[in-house]
Design a protein around this motif. Structure first.
Motif, PDB file in Angstrom:
ATOM      1  N   ARG A 227       2.584 -16.473 -15.833  1.00 25.91           N
ATOM      2  CA  ARG A 227       3.982 -16.446 -15.378  1.00 25.91           C
ATOM      3  C   ARG A 227       4.609 -15.077 -15.667  1.00 25.91           C
ATOM      4  N   LEU A 228       4.367 -14.539 -16.852  1.00 27.17           N
ATOM      5  CA  LEU A 228       4.918 -13.237 -17.210  1.00 27.17           C
ATOM      6  C   LEU A 228       4.329 -12.132 -16.336  1.00 27.17           C
ATOM      7  N   GLN A 229       3.026 -12.244 -16.058  1.00 25.07           N
ATOM      8  CA  GLN A 229       2.381 -11.232 -15.226  1.00 25.07           C
ATOM      9  C   GLN A 229       2.903 -11.271 -13.789  1.00 25.07           C
ATOM     10  N   LYS A 230       3.081 -12.469 -13.243  1.00 22.44           N
ATOM     11  CA  LYS A 230       3.607 -12.585 -11.870  1.00 22.44           C
ATOM     12  C   LYS A 230       5.007 -11.999 -11.769  1.00 22.44           C
ATOM     13  N   LYS A 231       5.793 -12.199 -12.814  1.00 23.52           N
ATOM     14  CA  LYS A 231       7.143 -11.634 -12.820  1.00 23.52           C
ATOM     15  C   LYS A 231       7.087 -10.109 -12.785  1.00 23.52           C
ATOM     16  N   LYS A 232       6.174  -9.529 -13.537  1.00 21.25           N
ATOM     17  CA  LYS A 232       6.051  -8.072 -13.560  1.00 21.25           C
ATOM     18  C   LYS A 232       5.530  -7.546 -12.225  1.00 21.25           C
ATOM     19  N   TRP A 233       4.580  -8.281 -11.614  1.00 23.36           N
ATOM     20  CA  TRP A 233       4.055  -7.834 -10.335  1.00 23.36           C
ATOM     21  C   TRP A 233       5.069  -7.997  -9.207  1.00 23.36           C
ATOM     22  N   ALA A 234       5.953  -8.960  -9.324  1.00 24.42           N
ATOM     23  CA  ALA A 234       7.029  -9.074  -8.331  1.00 24.42           C
ATOM     24  C   ALA A 234       7.926  -7.847  -8.396  1.00 24.42           C
ATOM     25  N   GLU A 235       8.110  -7.325  -9.590  1.00 23.02           N
ATOM     26  CA  GLU A 235       8.905  -6.107  -9.770  1.00 23.02           C
ATOM     27  C   GLU A 235       8.242  -4.929  -9.069  1.00 23.02           C
ATOM     28  N   ILE A 236       6.908  -4.856  -9.167  1.00 23.11           N
ATOM     29  CA  ILE A 236       6.183  -3.774  -8.500  1.00 23.11           C
ATOM     30  C   ILE A 236       6.250  -3.921  -6.988  1.00 23.11           C
ATOM     31  N   GLU A 237       6.040  -5.151  -6.504  1.00 19.31           N
ATOM     32  CA  GLU A 237       6.038  -5.381  -5.062  1.00 19.31           C
ATOM     33  C   GLU A 237       7.395  -5.117  -4.430  1.00 19.31           C
ATOM     34  N   SER A 238       8.446  -5.186  -5.232  1.00 20.86           N
ATOM     35  CA  SER A 238       9.787  -4.936  -4.700  1.00 20.86           C
ATOM     36  C   SER A 238      10.006  -3.466  -4.362  1.00 20.86           C
ATOM     37  N   GLY A 239       9.085  -2.611  -4.810  1.00 23.45           N
ATOM     38  CA  GLY A 239       9.213  -1.186  -4.556  1.00 23.45           C
ATOM     39  C   GLY A 239       9.947  -0.439  -5.648  1.00 23.45           C
ATOM     40  N   ALA A 240      10.237  -1.106  -6.753  1.00 23.04           N
ATOM     41  CA  ALA A 240      10.947  -0.458  -7.855  1.00 23.04           C
ATOM     42  C   ALA A 240      10.072   0.629  -8.479  1.00 23.04           C
ATOM     43  N   THR A 241      10.711   1.626  -9.054  1.00 26.02           N
ATOM     44  CA  THR A 241       9.993   2.691  -9.756  1.00 26.02           C
ATOM     45  C   THR A 241      10.483   2.738 -11.205  1.00 26.02           C
ATOM     46  N   GLY A 242       9.757   3.469 -12.021  1.00 30.53           N
ATOM     47  CA  GLY A 242      10.116   3.524 -13.427  1.00 30.53           C
ATOM     48  C   GLY A 242       9.980   2.174 -14.104  1.00 30.53           C
ATOM     49  N   ILE A 243       8.925   1.432 -13.760  1.00 34.47           N
ATOM     50  CA  ILE A 243       8.715   0.090 -14.296  1.00 34.47           C
ATOM     51  C   ILE A 243       8.093   0.182 -15.686  1.00 34.47           C
ATOM     52  N   LEU A 244       8.674  -0.518 -16.649  1.00 35.96           N
ATOM     53  CA  LEU A 244       8.177  -0.525 -18.020  1.00 35.96           C
ATOM     54  C   LEU A 244       7.682  -1.928 -18.372  1.00 35.96           C
ATOM     55  N   TRP A 245       6.620  -1.983 -19.142  1.00 34.82           N
ATOM     56  CA  TRP A 245       6.115  -3.250 -19.656  1.00 34.82           C
ATOM     57  C   TRP A 245       5.796  -3.025 -21.125  1.00 34.82           C
ATOM     58  N   THR A 246       6.603  -3.605 -21.999  1.00 31.54           N
ATOM     59  CA  THR A 246       6.434  -3.415 -23.434  1.00 31.54           C
ATOM     60  C   THR A 246       5.684  -4.604 -24.028  1.00 31.54           C
ATOM     61  N   LEU A 247       4.558  -4.315 -24.646  1.00 35.61           N
ATOM     62  CA  LEU A 247       3.710  -5.349 -25.232  1.00 35.61           C
ATOM     63  C   LEU A 247       3.655  -5.175 -26.748  1.00 35.61           C
ATOM     64  N   VAL A 248       3.630  -6.282 -27.446  1.00 34.91           N
ATOM     65  CA  VAL A 248       3.339  -6.272 -28.876  1.00 34.91           C
ATOM     66  C   VAL A 248       1.925  -6.819 -29.036  1.00 34.91           C
ATOM     67  N   VAL A 249       1.062  -6.032 -29.660  1.00 36.29           N
ATOM     68  CA  VAL A 249      -0.343  -6.407 -29.763  1.00 36.29           C
ATOM     69  C   VAL A 249      -0.792  -6.398 -31.216  1.00 36.29           C
ATOM     70  N   GLU A 250      -1.764  -7.257 -31.486  1.00 31.56           N
ATOM     71  CA  GLU A 250      -2.429  -7.300 -32.782  1.00 31.56           C
ATOM     72  C   GLU A 250      -3.886  -6.915 -32.562  1.00 31.56           C
ATOM     73  N   SER A 251      -4.390  -6.001 -33.350  1.00 31.37           N
ATOM     74  CA  SER A 251      -5.764  -5.542 -33.171  1.00 31.37           C
ATOM     75  C   SER A 251      -6.748  -6.451 -33.888  1.00 31.37           C
TER      76      SER A 251
ATOM     77  N   ASP B   9       0.842  -1.163   0.000  1.00 30.56           N
ATOM     78  CA  ASP B   9       0.000   0.000   0.000  1.00 30.56           C
ATOM     79  C   ASP B   9       0.898   1.241   0.000  1.00 30.56           C
ATOM     80  N   PRO B  10       0.787   2.118  -0.993  1.00 34.95           N
ATOM     81  CA  PRO B  10      -0.136   2.014  -2.106  1.00 34.95           C
ATOM     82  C   PRO B  10       0.408   1.139  -3.232  1.00 34.95           C
ATOM     83  N   VAL B  11      -0.484   0.622  -4.055  1.00 35.75           N
ATOM     84  CA  VAL B  11      -0.120  -0.160  -5.229  1.00 35.75           C
ATOM     85  C   VAL B  11      -0.868   0.416  -6.419  1.00 35.75           C
ATOM     86  N   GLU B  12      -0.176   0.644  -7.504  1.00 37.61           N
ATOM     87  CA  GLU B  12      -0.838   1.128  -8.715  1.00 37.61           C
ATOM     88  C   GLU B  12      -0.940  -0.009  -9.717  1.00 37.61           C
ATOM     89  N   ASP B  13      -2.109  -0.120 -10.335  1.00 40.97           N
ATOM     90  CA  ASP B  13      -2.385  -1.192 -11.277  1.00 40.97           C
ATOM     91  C   ASP B  13      -2.041  -0.737 -12.690  1.00 40.97           C
TER      92      ASP B  13
END
Length: 315
Positions: free
Chosen positions: A86-110, A17-21
């Motif tokens: 698995r990929l999402q848990k890895k990213k959320w572990a990064e957030i829970e560690s208290g790190a800032t400036g977290i980037l998540w780059t996605l490749v998407v098809e519409s 707390d706080p946590v940003e989604d």
């Protein structure tokens, strides 16, 4: 100085707390282009984007198929989307560690435009305004919408179009209400808002996709609905009320199709997915109309809409 209030969204089971989604949710969808023979591949497709979040600010849209996350394939050979989890848990572990400036780059098809592949870069923490901030602000990346049709629901529909959660309408509603989709528009997109009181849930979906303002009002039976991720429907406190939007889908209740005029056009009973006769649905529809017109308003600076306490409801 006190920390700014930030709402924890329980779908992600994040501790802290706080946590940003990041602000989006996905569903597993069969991916024929990445399947071969009997080996079926499922990839995550975005079905919900919350306003004032990293996802909305990065331009992620409902209907985007996520094929790579930080250069890693997201496909799985089961609807459980194990690789994505698995990929999402890895990213959320990064957030829970208290790190800032977290980037998540996605490749998407519409799903909206064949061959439309793009990079989407989500960044935390996001710049203000952001979801769960102390004072709600209309999303600056959303073009203001005016509802041209007159009627008692016009103002409420505008509020939801301009502030609500952007998502794909449930397929049962799209088919039950005969809302058209085609190759150019394979999904029916809406903005929605959900509130809870002692009777249960009240959800309003609003769409301008077919050139008119379609409004679906959903009455959710509290006792028969469970969170998609476990647990029962939430209490009426503002944090849990809004968090419930992204974790609870109705399995029992009634949905009504109307417009800004407030005229009942069609009703569908959830669970059985059957159409109700208009005369049998009228009383329930009027109760939901009363809720949205007389029992909902600006009750807190935290959210654009909330339930007015019974003692202050004006008739």
């Amino acid at each position: 100085m006190a920390k700014e209030k930030t709402v924890e969204l329980p779908a992600l089971r994040v501790v802290g707390d706080p946590v940003e989604d990041f602000g989006f949710r996905v569903s597993p969808v069969f991916d024929s282009s990445r399947s071969s023979g009997l080996l079926r591949t499922f990839t995550p497709v975005v079905d919900m984007v919350l306003p004032n979040t990293a996802a909305s600010k990065a331009g992620l849209r409902p209907g985007d198929r996520i094929v790579l996350a930080d250069n890693m394939p997201t496909g799985s050979h089961s609807r459980a989307l194990r690789e994505w989890q698995r990929l999402q848990k890895k990213k959320w572990a990064e957030i829970e560690s208290g790190a800032t400036g977290i980037l998540w780059t996605l490749v998407v098809e519409s799903v909206w435009a064949k061959g439309d592949t793009r990079f989407v870069r989500l960044e935390l923490p996001t710049a203000a305004p952001h979801w769960g901030a102390t004072i709600w602000q209309t999303p600056p990346d959303r073009k203001p919408v005016r509802v041209p049709e007159p009627g008692p629901l016009a103002t409420r529909a505008e509020e939801i179009l301009n502030n609500g959660i952007w998502m794909i309408l449930r397929e049962t509603y799209q088919k039950g209400f005969d809302l058209p989709t085609d190759a150019a528009n394979p999904s029916f997109l809406c903005f929605q808002w959900t509130l809870w009181d002692e009777r249960g849930g009240h959800r309003m979906w609003v769409s301008r996709q077919r050139g008119r303002t379609d409004i679906i009002i959903e009455a959710i039976v509290r006792s028969n609905n469970q969170s998609v991720f476990g647990g029962t429907t939430p209490s009426r406190t503002p944090d849990q009320t809004l968090a419930s939007v992204v974790t609870t889908l109705a399995t029992s209740g009634v949905a009504y199709l109307t417009s800004p005029s407030g005229r009942l056009e069609k009703a569908v009973k959830l669970g059985q997915e059957t159409e109700l006769p208009i005369d049998a649905a009228t009383a329930g529809f009027h109760a939901e109309m009363d809720f949205w017109l007389n029992q909902v308003g600006k009750t807190s600076p935290l959210w654009p809409l909330g339930v007015i306490e019974p003692a202050t409801v004006r008739r």
